[in-house]
Write a protein that holds these residues in place. Structure first.
Motif, mmCIF file in Angstrom:
data_model
loop_
_atom_site.group_PDB
_atom_site.id
_atom_site.type_symbol
_atom_site.label_atom_id
_atom_site.label_comp_id
_atom_site.label_asym_id
_atom_site.label_seq_id
_atom_site.Cartn_x
_atom_site.Cartn_y
_atom_site.Cartn_z
ATOM 1 N N ALA A 70 8.066 -3.655 -7.551
ATOM 2 C CA ALA A 70 6.898 -3.425 -6.692
ATOM 3 C C ALA A 70 6.147 -4.715 -6.376
ATOM 4 O O ALA A 70 5.522 -4.813 -5.319
ATOM 5 N N ASP A 71 6.194 -5.694 -7.268
ATOM 6 C CA ASP A 71 5.469 -6.947 -7.027
ATOM 7 C C ASP A 71 6.129 -7.774 -5.919
ATOM 8 O O ASP A 71 5.453 -8.327 -5.053
ATOM 9 N N GLU A 72 7.446 -7.846 -5.954
ATOM 10 C CA GLU A 72 8.170 -8.630 -4.949
ATOM 11 C C GLU A 72 8.651 -7.764 -3.785
ATOM 12 O O GLU A 72 9.242 -8.304 -2.834
ATOM 13 N N LEU A 73 8.424 -6.461 -3.859
ATOM 14 C CA LEU A 73 8.913 -5.526 -2.842
ATOM 15 C C LEU A 73 10.418 -5.701 -2.631
ATOM 16 O O LEU A 73 10.909 -5.845 -1.513
ATOM 17 N N LYS A 74 11.137 -5.704 -3.738
ATOM 18 C CA LYS A 74 12.592 -5.920 -3.701
ATOM 19 C C LYS A 74 13.312 -4.711 -4.286
ATOM 20 O O LYS A 74 12.959 -4.219 -5.351
ATOM 21 N N GLU A 107 0.826 -1.209 0.000
ATOM 22 C CA GLU A 107 0.000 0.000 0.000
ATOM 23 C C GLU A 107 0.861 1.261 0.000
ATOM 24 O O GLU A 107 0.578 2.222 -0.708
ATOM 25 N N VAL A 108 1.930 1.246 0.797
ATOM 26 C CA VAL A 108 2.806 2.420 0.866
ATOM 27 C C VAL A 108 3.502 2.661 -0.474
ATOM 28 O O VAL A 108 3.572 3.795 -0.950
ATOM 29 N N SER A 109 3.996 1.588 -1.095
ATOM 30 C CA SER A 109 4.726 1.749 -2.354
ATOM 31 C C SER A 109 3.828 2.231 -3.475
ATOM 32 O O SER A 109 4.273 2.934 -4.384
ATOM 33 N N SER A 110 2.546 1.874 -3.414
ATOM 34 C CA SER A 110 1.621 2.347 -4.443
ATOM 35 C C SER A 110 1.298 3.821 -4.276
ATOM 36 O O SER A 110 1.004 4.520 -5.247
ATOM 37 N N ALA A 111 1.387 4.321 -3.027
ATOM 38 C CA ALA A 111 1.105 5.741 -2.756
ATOM 39 C C ALA A 111 2.349 6.607 -2.846
ATOM 40 O O ALA A 111 2.264 7.805 -3.094
ATOM 41 N N SER A 112 3.511 6.010 -2.654
ATOM 42 C CA SER A 112 4.761 6.769 -2.637
ATOM 43 C C SER A 112 5.275 6.977 -4.049
ATOM 44 O O SER A 112 4.995 6.197 -4.954
ATOM 45 N N GLN A 113 6.055 8.050 -4.210
ATOM 46 C CA GLN A 113 6.657 8.354 -5.506
ATOM 47 C C GLN A 113 8.169 8.191 -5.377
ATOM 48 O O GLN A 113 8.863 9.111 -4.971
ATOM 49 N N GLY A 114 8.643 7.011 -5.695
ATOM 50 C CA GLY A 114 10.074 6.752 -5.584
ATOM 51 C C GLY A 114 10.727 6.704 -6.952
ATOM 52 O O GLY A 114 10.477 5.791 -7.727
ATOM 53 N N GLU A 115 11.555 7.686 -7.248
ATOM 54 C CA GLU A 115 12.269 7.724 -8.522
ATOM 55 C C GLU A 115 13.750 7.904 -8.214
ATOM 56 O O GLU A 115 14.153 8.917 -7.658
ATOM 57 N N CYS A 116 14.544 6.903 -8.563
ATOM 58 C CA CYS A 116 15.953 6.947 -8.223
ATOM 59 C C CYS A 116 16.717 6.163 -9.289
ATOM 60 O O CYS A 116 16.438 4.979 -9.512
#
Length: 201
Positions: free
Chosen positions: A170-174, A154-163
């Motif tokens: 995102a599927d494996e949270l890796k 849920e957090v990763s879908s709401a967060s904007q991580g660009e690096c």
């Protein structure tokens, strides 16, 4: 390691920069762009004052105390190359910062809390130190617990991580650290030259 637990909106307003990313602190800076305290004529900042503000930006942005910032500075000074660049790159390589940059947390304090509580594994081993320095090829995963997996999905879908130096599945949270960050990858706009001069006093 200690951390700042005071009012975040005051720090954003004092530094004139969005150091803390929580919604309330961001709104406070947008609503009141002047420093906190009694409204009065402000004196022109001195060279010392400007350098202090730049140093404070690094401290609050990465969640460091004075002692730990100076420890990073001493390490950066012993490394080859530009001391200021080395200092910021060391801060960027912190585990909690990588978690935030990858998108597994909305703010750095949230990423730090997750690290301290042992929510993440580094190369298959559970870690609880947010200050761990990651290296190229390191793999960060969420501990295999259904409640943690659900929360970070849920957090990763709401967060904007660009690096650019971090790859996130995102599927494996890796999270995979594909390369070490450079000065161009540092997300904090700061005059590091003034910080080096200040810490060299």
């Amino acid at each position: 390691m200690g951390r700042y637990v005071g009012p975040k909106a005051r720090i954003n307003r004092r530094l004139g920069f969005q150091v803390f990313e929580s919604a309330g602190a961001v709104r406070a800076l947008e609503r009141k762009e002047y420093p906190p305290g009694m409204v009065q004529r402000r004196r022109k900042a001195t060279i010392y004052g400007l350098a202090l503000i730049e140093k404070q930006k690094i401290k609050y942005y990465y969640g460091l105390r004075e002692k730990h910032l100076r420890r990073y500075f001493d390490k950066a000074r012993r490394m080859k190359g530009n001391t200021g660049n080395n200092l910021l790159v060391l801060c960027e390589r912190r585990l909690d910062n990588v978690v935030r940059r990858a998108g597994l947390a909305i703010t750095r304090p949230q990423a730090r809390q997750g690290c301290v509580h042992g929510h993440f594994q580094l190369n298959g081993r559970t870690v609880s130190k947010p200050s761990i320095q990651v290296r190229a090829g390191d793999v960060i995963t969420v501990k295999n617990r259904p409640n943690l997996k659900k929360m970070y999905q849920e957090v990763s879908s709401a967060s904007q991580g660009e690096c650019s130096w971090v790859s996130f599945d995102a599927d494996e949270l890796k999270v995979v650290v594909t390369s070490l960050p450079t000065m161009d990858d540092v997300s904090l706009p700061v005059d590091v030259g003034q910080v080096v001069a200040f810490l060299s006093r």
